[in-house]
Enzyme design. Structure first.
Site, PDB file in Angstrom:
ATOM      1  N   GLU A  35      51.122  53.495  43.851  1.00 18.74           N
ATOM      2  CA  GLU A  35      50.454  53.629  45.161  1.00 18.74           C
ATOM      3  C   GLU A  35      49.314  52.628  45.352  1.00 18.74           C
ATOM      4  OE1 GLU A  35      51.158  55.262  47.956  1.00 18.74           O
ATOM      5  OE2 GLU A  35      52.998  56.032  47.055  1.00 18.74           O
ATOM      6  N   GLY A  36      48.723  52.164  44.254  1.00 13.99           N
ATOM      7  CA  GLY A  36      47.662  51.150  44.364  1.00 13.99           C
ATOM      8  C   GLY A  36      48.225  49.865  44.970  1.00 13.99           C
ATOM      9  N   HIS A  37      49.333  49.397  44.376  1.00 13.89           N
ATOM     10  CA  HIS A  37      49.985  48.194  44.928  1.00 13.89           C
ATOM     11  C   HIS A  37      50.408  48.443  46.383  1.00 13.89           C
ATOM     12  CE1 HIS A  37      51.150  47.817  40.519  1.00 13.89           C
ATOM     13  NE2 HIS A  37      50.554  46.664  40.736  1.00 13.89           N
TER      14      HIS A  37
HETATM   15  P1  AMP Z   1      49.101  43.776  39.072  1.00 10.00           P
HETATM   16  O1  AMP Z   1      50.530  44.086  39.354  1.00 10.00           O
HETATM   17  O2  AMP Z   1      48.489  44.662  38.045  1.00 10.00           O
HETATM   18  O3  AMP Z   1      48.861  42.302  38.831  1.00 10.00           O
HETATM   19  O4  AMP Z   1      48.305  44.125  40.418  1.00 10.00           O
HETATM   20  C1  AMP Z   1      48.652  43.528  41.643  1.00 10.00           C
HETATM   21  C2  AMP Z   1      47.553  43.803  42.640  1.00 10.00           C
HETATM   22  O5  AMP Z   1      47.422  45.212  42.815  1.00 10.00           O
HETATM   23  C3  AMP Z   1      46.189  43.286  42.191  1.00 10.00           C
HETATM   24  O6  AMP Z   1      45.519  42.705  43.296  1.00 10.00           O
HETATM   25  C4  AMP Z   1      45.497  44.548  41.714  1.00 10.00           C
HETATM   26  O7  AMP Z   1      44.092  44.487  41.800  1.00 10.00           O
HETATM   27  C5  AMP Z   1      46.055  45.581  42.683  1.00 10.00           C
HETATM   28  N1  AMP Z   1      45.935  46.937  42.121  1.00 10.00           N
HETATM   29  C6  AMP Z   1      46.307  47.356  40.893  1.00 10.00           C
HETATM   30  N2  AMP Z   1      45.975  48.666  40.715  1.00 10.00           N
HETATM   31  C7  AMP Z   1      45.391  49.074  41.864  1.00 10.00           C
HETATM   32  C8  AMP Z   1      44.830  50.312  42.309  1.00 10.00           C
HETATM   33  N3  AMP Z   1      44.810  51.391  41.534  1.00 10.00           N
HETATM   34  N4  AMP Z   1      44.308  50.373  43.565  1.00 10.00           N
HETATM   35  C9  AMP Z   1      44.329  49.264  44.372  1.00 10.00           C
HETATM   36  N5  AMP Z   1      44.836  48.074  44.005  1.00 10.00           N
HETATM   37  C10 AMP Z   1      45.363  47.966  42.771  1.00 10.00           C
END
Ligand code: AMP
Length: 287
Positions: A35-37
């Site tokens: 859900e963050g992504h």
């Molecule tokens: P990643 O796949 O870990 O490289 O993350 C891709 C993007 O999603 C990056 O900009 C992260 O900062 C963002 N992201 C990861 N976890 C979260 C979260 N819990 N809430 C909001 N954005 C997130």
């Protein structure tokens, strides 16, 4: 949603979007989406006509002995989630296409990577800045969305975008958390139930910092001592750093202000978790 596997095809699609006068939003990820992504994807869908999401587990941002080989991958599941969230283009590449033989050009931001995560991961931000530059050049978005969850990464990208004159608006999106307060992360799935319990100390530390500040206390040294105490004796848990830094240059501060960020990295078992708290409570510092 269209899934795109090659750079020339992505460039062609982007050109068509731009020719039609549409705005393009872009969300770079490494997949194993949660859900963050998806909150980033939804922000892009709300702000732009067309949204592209990349999934690329970038080998150059992993150091020796880190979790590159076991990093979770689920392209099919991710594609389903993205389609539902309103994504138009899913862009994914093999590492040989991103880094062909003979690749030798790197993007290095000078000062911001020398703090926090950059101390234990010395080549990490060079890998991040390089791959994001390449993705920006391929996708040519009007806006790009990053999470505050990875605050140092967000600041490095924002600095690089300014310094290299990318005509891209960087949008920073607040952290999405699980019901127990732990920030959503692709790496949370590595945690055993006991480790997950220990990991809940991280959001506890953030709440403690918030209360400390709201009670009018400002001494960084005192808060850091209280926070380190929280982690003492926790099984399988090792603090890598707990720092109070300025959000402008990531230098440590003695006195907490609204420009201060609490940042921490904690290893629980073999899983390295990071999180942060902004005392100004304004995570929407886009530009
Ligand atoms: P990643 O796949 O870990 O490289 O993350 C891709 C993007 O999603 C990056 O900009 C992260 O900062 C963002 N992201 C990861 N976890 C979260 C979260 N819990 N809430 C909001 N954005 C997130």
């Amino acid at each position: 949603m269209q899934t795109v596997h090659s750079i020339p095809e992505m460039s062609r699609l982007v050109e068509a979007v731009r020719c039609r006068g549409k705005t393009l939003g872009f969300v770079p990820t490494m997949g194993a989406l949660h859900e963050g992504h998806l909150s980033l994807v939804k922000a892009s869908v709300a702000a732009c006509d067309i949204t592209a999401v990349s999934i690329f587990v970038n080998p150059t941002q992993f150091g020796p002995g880190e979790d590159l080989d076991r990093y979770p991958r689920d392209l099919k599941g991710d594609a389903g989630l993205l389609e539902k969230a309103g994504c138009d283009f899913l862009f994914t590449l093999e590492k040989e296409a991103m880094y062909p033989q003979g690749f030798q050009t790197w993007v290095e931001v000078e000062h911001l990577p020398n703090h926090l995560c950059g101390i234990s991961r010395p080549s990490h931000f060079r890998g991040v800045a390089t791959v994001v530059t390449k993705l920006f050049n391929i996708v040519r978005p009007h806006q790009a969305f990053f999470g505050w969850k990875d605050a140092q990464q967000a600041l490095v990208i924002r600095q690089m975008t300014r310094d290299l004159n990318f005509p891209i608006e960087i949008r920073l999106i607040p952290t999405i958390r699980d019901s127990d307060g732990l920030a959503l992360s692709s790496r949370n799935r590595y945690l055993t139930p006991a480790q997950r319990k220990a990991a809940q100390t991280i959001p506890k530390a953030l709440f403690k910092a918030r209360d400390f500040f709201e009670n009018g206390r400002r001494e960084a040294k005192l808060l850091l001592a209280e926070l380190h105490e929280l982690f003492e004796g926790l099984p399988e848990t090792q603090v890598e750093y707990i720092s109070l830094v300025s959000t402008s240059d990531l230098e440590a501060v003695d006195e907490i202000s609204k420009d201060t960020m609490l940042a921490l990295a904690v290893r629980v078992g073999t899983t390295r978790l990071i999180d942060n708290y902004l005392f100004a409570k304004d995570e929407s510092c886009s530009e």
